[in-house]
Design a protein around this motif. Structure first.
Motif, PDB file in Angstrom:
ATOM      1  N   VAL A  70      84.946 -34.685 -39.830  1.00 48.05           N
ATOM      2  CA  VAL A  70      84.598 -35.742 -38.889  1.00 48.05           C
ATOM      3  C   VAL A  70      83.350 -35.362 -38.104  1.00 48.05           C
ATOM      4  N   ALA A  71      83.229 -34.098 -37.710  1.00 49.70           N
ATOM      5  CA  ALA A  71      82.050 -33.647 -36.969  1.00 49.70           C
ATOM      6  C   ALA A  71      80.781 -33.817 -37.796  1.00 49.70           C
ATOM      7  N   LEU A  72      80.834 -33.461 -39.076  1.00 49.14           N
ATOM      8  CA  LEU A  72      79.675 -33.624 -39.954  1.00 49.14           C
ATOM      9  C   LEU A  72      79.276 -35.091 -40.075  1.00 49.14           C
ATOM     10  N   ARG A  73      80.278 -35.947 -40.278  1.00 46.64           N
ATOM     11  CA  ARG A  73      80.000 -37.377 -40.415  1.00 46.64           C
ATOM     12  C   ARG A  73      79.407 -37.946 -39.125  1.00 46.64           C
ATOM     13  N   THR A  74      79.882 -37.468 -37.984  1.00 46.30           N
ATOM     14  CA  THR A  74      79.392 -37.965 -36.699  1.00 46.30           C
ATOM     15  C   THR A  74      77.958 -37.522 -36.443  1.00 46.30           C
ATOM     16  N   VAL A  75      77.666 -36.253 -36.704  1.00 47.30           N
ATOM     17  CA  VAL A  75      76.296 -35.755 -36.507  1.00 47.30           C
ATOM     18  C   VAL A  75      75.322 -36.508 -37.403  1.00 47.30           C
ATOM     19  N   ALA A  76      75.719 -36.737 -38.664  1.00 49.31           N
ATOM     20  CA  ALA A  76      74.848 -37.474 -39.588  1.00 49.31           C
ATOM     21  C   ALA A  76      74.597 -38.895 -39.100  1.00 49.31           C
ATOM     22  N   ALA A  77      75.637 -39.553 -38.557  1.00 50.17           N
ATOM     23  CA  ALA A  77      75.468 -40.920 -38.050  1.00 50.17           C
ATOM     24  C   ALA A  77      74.539 -40.956 -36.841  1.00 50.17           C
ATOM     25  N   LEU A  78      74.679 -39.983 -35.942  1.00 47.80           N
ATOM     26  CA  LEU A  78      73.802 -39.934 -34.772  1.00 47.80           C
ATOM     27  C   LEU A  78      72.356 -39.651 -35.183  1.00 47.80           C
ATOM     28  N   ARG A  79      72.154 -38.785 -36.155  1.00 54.07           N
ATOM     29  CA  ARG A  79      70.786 -38.505 -36.627  1.00 54.07           C
ATOM     30  C   ARG A  79      70.155 -39.747 -37.242  1.00 54.07           C
ATOM     31  N   GLN A  80      70.994 -40.567 -37.888  1.00 60.36           N
ATOM     32  CA  GLN A  80      70.459 -41.751 -38.557  1.00 60.36           C
ATOM     33  C   GLN A  80      70.144 -42.876 -37.581  1.00 60.36           C
ATOM     34  N   HIS A  81      71.030 -43.101 -36.619  1.00 56.70           N
ATOM     35  CA  HIS A  81      70.888 -44.273 -35.754  1.00 56.70           C
ATOM     36  C   HIS A  81      70.121 -43.999 -34.463  1.00 56.70           C
ATOM     37  N   CYS A  82      70.148 -42.767 -33.982  1.00 58.19           N
ATOM     38  CA  CYS A  82      69.377 -42.443 -32.773  1.00 58.19           C
ATOM     39  C   CYS A  82      68.869 -41.009 -32.891  1.00 58.19           C
ATOM     40  N   PRO A  83      67.868 -40.801 -33.747  1.00 55.77           N
ATOM     41  CA  PRO A  83      67.398 -39.435 -34.027  1.00 55.77           C
ATOM     42  C   PRO A  83      66.758 -38.744 -32.835  1.00 55.77           C
ATOM     43  N   GLN A  84      66.367 -39.514 -31.810  1.00 54.18           N
ATOM     44  CA  GLN A  84      65.710 -38.896 -30.660  1.00 54.18           C
ATOM     45  C   GLN A  84      66.704 -38.239 -29.704  1.00 54.18           C
ATOM     46  N   VAL A  85      67.992 -38.502 -29.866  1.00 54.88           N
ATOM     47  CA  VAL A  85      69.012 -37.958 -28.966  1.00 54.88           C
ATOM     48  C   VAL A  85      69.451 -36.588 -29.485  1.00 54.88           C
ATOM     49  N   PRO A  86      69.295 -35.528 -28.705  1.00 52.82           N
ATOM     50  CA  PRO A  86      69.748 -34.205 -29.156  1.00 52.82           C
ATOM     51  C   PRO A  86      71.270 -34.158 -29.251  1.00 52.82           C
ATOM     52  N   VAL A  87      71.756 -33.416 -30.229  1.00 47.78           N
ATOM     53  CA  VAL A  87      73.190 -33.315 -30.485  1.00 47.78           C
ATOM     54  C   VAL A  87      73.595 -31.847 -30.471  1.00 47.78           C
ATOM     55  N   ILE A  88      74.622 -31.532 -29.703  1.00 52.21           N
ATOM     56  CA  ILE A  88      75.242 -30.209 -29.773  1.00 52.21           C
ATOM     57  C   ILE A  88      76.694 -30.406 -30.179  1.00 52.21           C
ATOM     58  N   ALA A  89      77.237 -29.422 -30.878  1.00 49.96           N
ATOM     59  CA  ALA A  89      78.555 -29.619 -31.467  1.00 49.96           C
ATOM     60  C   ALA A  89      79.395 -28.362 -31.367  1.00 49.96           C
ATOM     61  N   ARG A  90      80.672 -28.569 -31.485  1.00 53.62           N
ATOM     62  CA  ARG A  90      81.641 -27.486 -31.554  1.00 53.62           C
ATOM     63  C   ARG A  90      81.919 -27.190 -33.029  1.00 53.62           C
ATOM     64  N   ALA A  91      81.994 -25.929 -33.385  1.00 55.55           N
ATOM     65  CA  ALA A  91      82.274 -25.531 -34.765  1.00 55.55           C
ATOM     66  C   ALA A  91      83.393 -24.508 -34.771  1.00 55.55           C
ATOM     67  N   ARG A  92      84.126 -24.493 -35.865  1.00 57.80           N
ATOM     68  CA  ARG A  92      85.227 -23.542 -35.970  1.00 57.80           C
ATOM     69  C   ARG A  92      84.743 -22.135 -36.296  1.00 57.80           C
ATOM     70  N   ASP A  93      83.744 -22.051 -37.204  1.00 57.59           N
ATOM     71  CA  ASP A  93      83.283 -20.747 -37.651  1.00 57.59           C
ATOM     72  C   ASP A  93      81.801 -20.826 -37.992  1.00 57.59           C
ATOM     73  N   LEU A  94      81.259 -19.719 -38.523  1.00 62.89           N
ATOM     74  CA  LEU A  94      79.837 -19.655 -38.836  1.00 62.89           C
ATOM     75  C   LEU A  94      79.445 -20.633 -39.935  1.00 62.89           C
ATOM     76  N   GLN A  95      80.279 -20.771 -40.934  1.00 59.56           N
ATOM     77  CA  GLN A  95      79.963 -21.679 -42.024  1.00 59.56           C
ATOM     78  C   GLN A  95      79.892 -23.116 -41.527  1.00 59.56           C
ATOM     79  N   ALA A  96      80.852 -23.501 -40.679  1.00 63.08           N
ATOM     80  CA  ALA A  96      80.831 -24.847 -40.116  1.00 63.08           C
ATOM     81  C   ALA A  96      79.631 -25.037 -39.204  1.00 63.08           C
ATOM     82  N   SER A  97      79.277 -24.000 -38.447  1.00 59.23           N
ATOM     83  CA  SER A  97      78.104 -24.077 -37.561  1.00 59.23           C
ATOM     84  C   SER A  97      76.831 -24.319 -38.360  1.00 59.23           C
ATOM     85  N   SER A  98      76.652 -23.583 -39.455  1.00 60.34           N
ATOM     86  CA  SER A  98      75.462 -23.750 -40.281  1.00 60.34           C
ATOM     87  C   SER A  98      75.394 -25.151 -40.875  1.00 60.34           C
TER      88      SER A  98
END
Length: 554
Positions: free
Chosen positions: A465-493
């Protein structure tokens, strides 16, 4: 090779095993495995499956679940079986065949539901948890059918049926008493003695001995092998060895259960498909529609909202692997004819394929089936009535709540969205601007005026869900910076690659904080510690990643 291909394509593994069985079966060209000998081996897949289910449903757990899951699970199986059996009986099938097909159709695939929900990030939602719990409990309610179906095949009349059923129930009670007291008096001391030896090999052999001994006991009484294994698992589920027993038995269960599905695949006769496909399609529609209607009604009656009830029903509509087990027993006991068995088998397969799509699009389908109350204003109006937020928060769980408290204490305007109605209610009770909705929805972003926000924070627990949300925000409002919570290093990358400015891996951050505390206690200067942590973060955790890789290499 089939399983590798299916896993790469994210197709349920049970369908892959069925395909292998079709290839190796006697009804297709090419190599053929000796079916009678293979069937004996594959039968133990169900034995170990029932043992594992018994471990998770000990007597105290069944008593604790008696109100919601026990009531809903039992009602779903009973009502679906009755509805399907009545329709098929009216269509001309014998009462016995109609009843058996009803029991097969009442089952749902826990494997498909669990895997699909995890991939979609819905495994922690209310409808996801309830749907998965009911599907697992269906396996428990199917245990009596293991006793009943062979009796139906042996009985020749109503009087004989009543006598055979009464005798079978008496033997089931006797088996329960034997296994119950054997585990209470002998098994617990035995496992303690084995555990003291600290030998994983000896412990595994003991588990296998207990499973097979319990299965042999019930089989000697004229009952199924799987019933004894279930009783043994249920009794051992009350002991302190439950988790280790489950860990030891898992490899045998997975392999033998895979062989069971291969055996089911061997039953499929493709040559019958041209003359039965329309009946199989009708059967699949009956399976899907009956469970959707029944589950919607009982879940709605239990108190869940209409949207959640529909979504739960769409999850449980899929046919189940345990239905194959009941069908195999029915065919072996000659309760149903081979031609009818082919129709039922194909119908369950069709429902599995359609069920994956129903699960994947359950939210969209349920939204179309559910009309919002007239008194509830549209989401766009509710969002428009709020001030333009400086911050958008995706998810109002533990992390989202904490961030909301910090933002409110700093007088920063924000709006949070969550797809769990209970969390929305809690957020509003906390006095925060929390609304129901999926932040990855383009219409919701437009209504929330996301393009005017200064920051978006994604706090959902599900990586998908986090990946899908970040992708949607990048597509619809790319000027808004996004920070996210990740479970581990792989998810963070992955989140950073999707467009997040920062994605903080919880596991690594907690390790860094723990290490920083240790260094302070060792009197390392705080300035040096802070600089060290800052350097690690600015390097996108590369020092930690390199260490992690080296450890894996070892």
């Amino acid at each position: 090779m089939v399983m590798i291909a299916f896993q790469r394509l994210h197709i349920p593994s049970s369908l892959g095993y069925l395909l292998v069985g079709l290839i190796l079966g006697p009804h297709t060209a090419g190599p053929t495995v000796n079916v009678p000998e293979f069937k004996v081996l594959a039968e133990f897949g169900v034995v170990f499956l029932l043992f594992s289910i018994g471990l998770n449903y000990s007597l105290p757990q069944l008593h604790a679940m008696r109100h919601q899951i026990l009531g809903l699970g039992t009602a779903q199986v009973a009502l679906t079986t009755s509805a399907v059996a009545a329709l098929l009986w009216l269509a001309g099938l014998s009462p016995t065949q109609a009843f058996v097909i009803g029991t097969v159709f009442a089952q749902s695939s826990s494997t498909i539901i669990a895997r699909q929900l995890a991939e979609q990030g819905e495994d922690t939602t209310p409808h996801g948890r309830l749907g998965l719990a009911i599907s697992v409990f269906q396996d428990v309610t199917a245990v009596p059918f293991l006793i009943l179906i062979p009796v139906l095949g042996a009985a020749t009349g109503m009087n004989a049926l009543a006598g055979e059923l009464g005798w079978a129930l008496a033997k089931a009670v006797l088996a329960f008493a034997l296994v119950f007291y054997a585990v209470r008096w002998a098994m617990r001391p035995l496992f303690r003695l084995v555990a003291e030896r600290r030998s994983a090999e000896l412990f595994t052999l003991t588990v296998l001995l207990v499973v097979l001994a319990a299965a042999w006991t019930t089989n000697s009484l004229g009952l199924s092998l799987a019933f004894g294994a279930f009783l043994a698992g249920m009794m051992l589920g009350e002991t302190e060895f439950r988790h280790q027993v489950e860990s030891s038995i898992r490899p045998f269960r997975d392999v033998l259960l895979g062989l069971f599905f291969v055996g089911i695949g061997m039953l499929i006769d493709p040559s019958t498909l041209p003359r039965i496909w329309h009946w199989a399609l009708l059967g699949a529609l009956l399976l899907l529609s009956s469970k959707i209607v029944v589950v919607t009604l009982i879940v709605r009656h239990s108190g869940m909202d209409t949207l959640g009830a529909w979504r739960t029903a769409l999850l449980l509509a899929v046919g189940g692997e345990f239905g194959f087990a009941l069908l195999a027993i029915a065919l072996e006991s000659s309760v149903i004819e081979p031609e009818v068995g082919q129709i039922v088998l194909t119908a369950v397969l069709f429902s599995m394929i359609a069920g994956v799509l129903l699960i994947r699009y359950n939210q969209a389908i349920a939204a179309r089936l559910t009309r919002p109350p007239a008194e509830t204003p549209p989401l766009a109006d509710r969002v428009a009535s709020l001030p333009v937020p400086q911050v958008l928060i995706g998810g109002y769980g533990r992390v989202g709540h904490t961030i909301a408290v910090l933002l409110k204490s700093s007088d920063v305007d924000f709006v949070a969205f969550d797809t769990d109605p209970k969390r929305v209610d809690q957020g509003q009770a906390d006095g925060h601007a929390v609304l129901y909705g999926d932040i990855a929805d383009a219409e919701l972003l437009a209504a929330a005026r996301a393009e005017r926000a200064s920051l978006a924070i994604i706090t959902v627990d599900s990586h998908a869900v986090a990946l899908r949300t970040v992708a949607a925000l990048r597509q619809h409002c790319p000027q808004v910076p996004v920070i996210a919570r990740a479970r581990d290093l792989q998810a963070s990358s992955a989140l950073i690659e999707a467009g997040a400015i920062h994605a903080y891996p919880e596991a690594i951050e907690s390790s860094l904080r723990l290490g920083a505390t240790a260094l302070r206690m060792l009197r390392i200067p705080t300035v040096d510690i802070d600089q060290m942590l800052q350097d690690i973060r600015e390097m996108d955790y590369q020092p930690v990643i390199e260490t992690h890789v080296k450890e894996d290499a070892k």
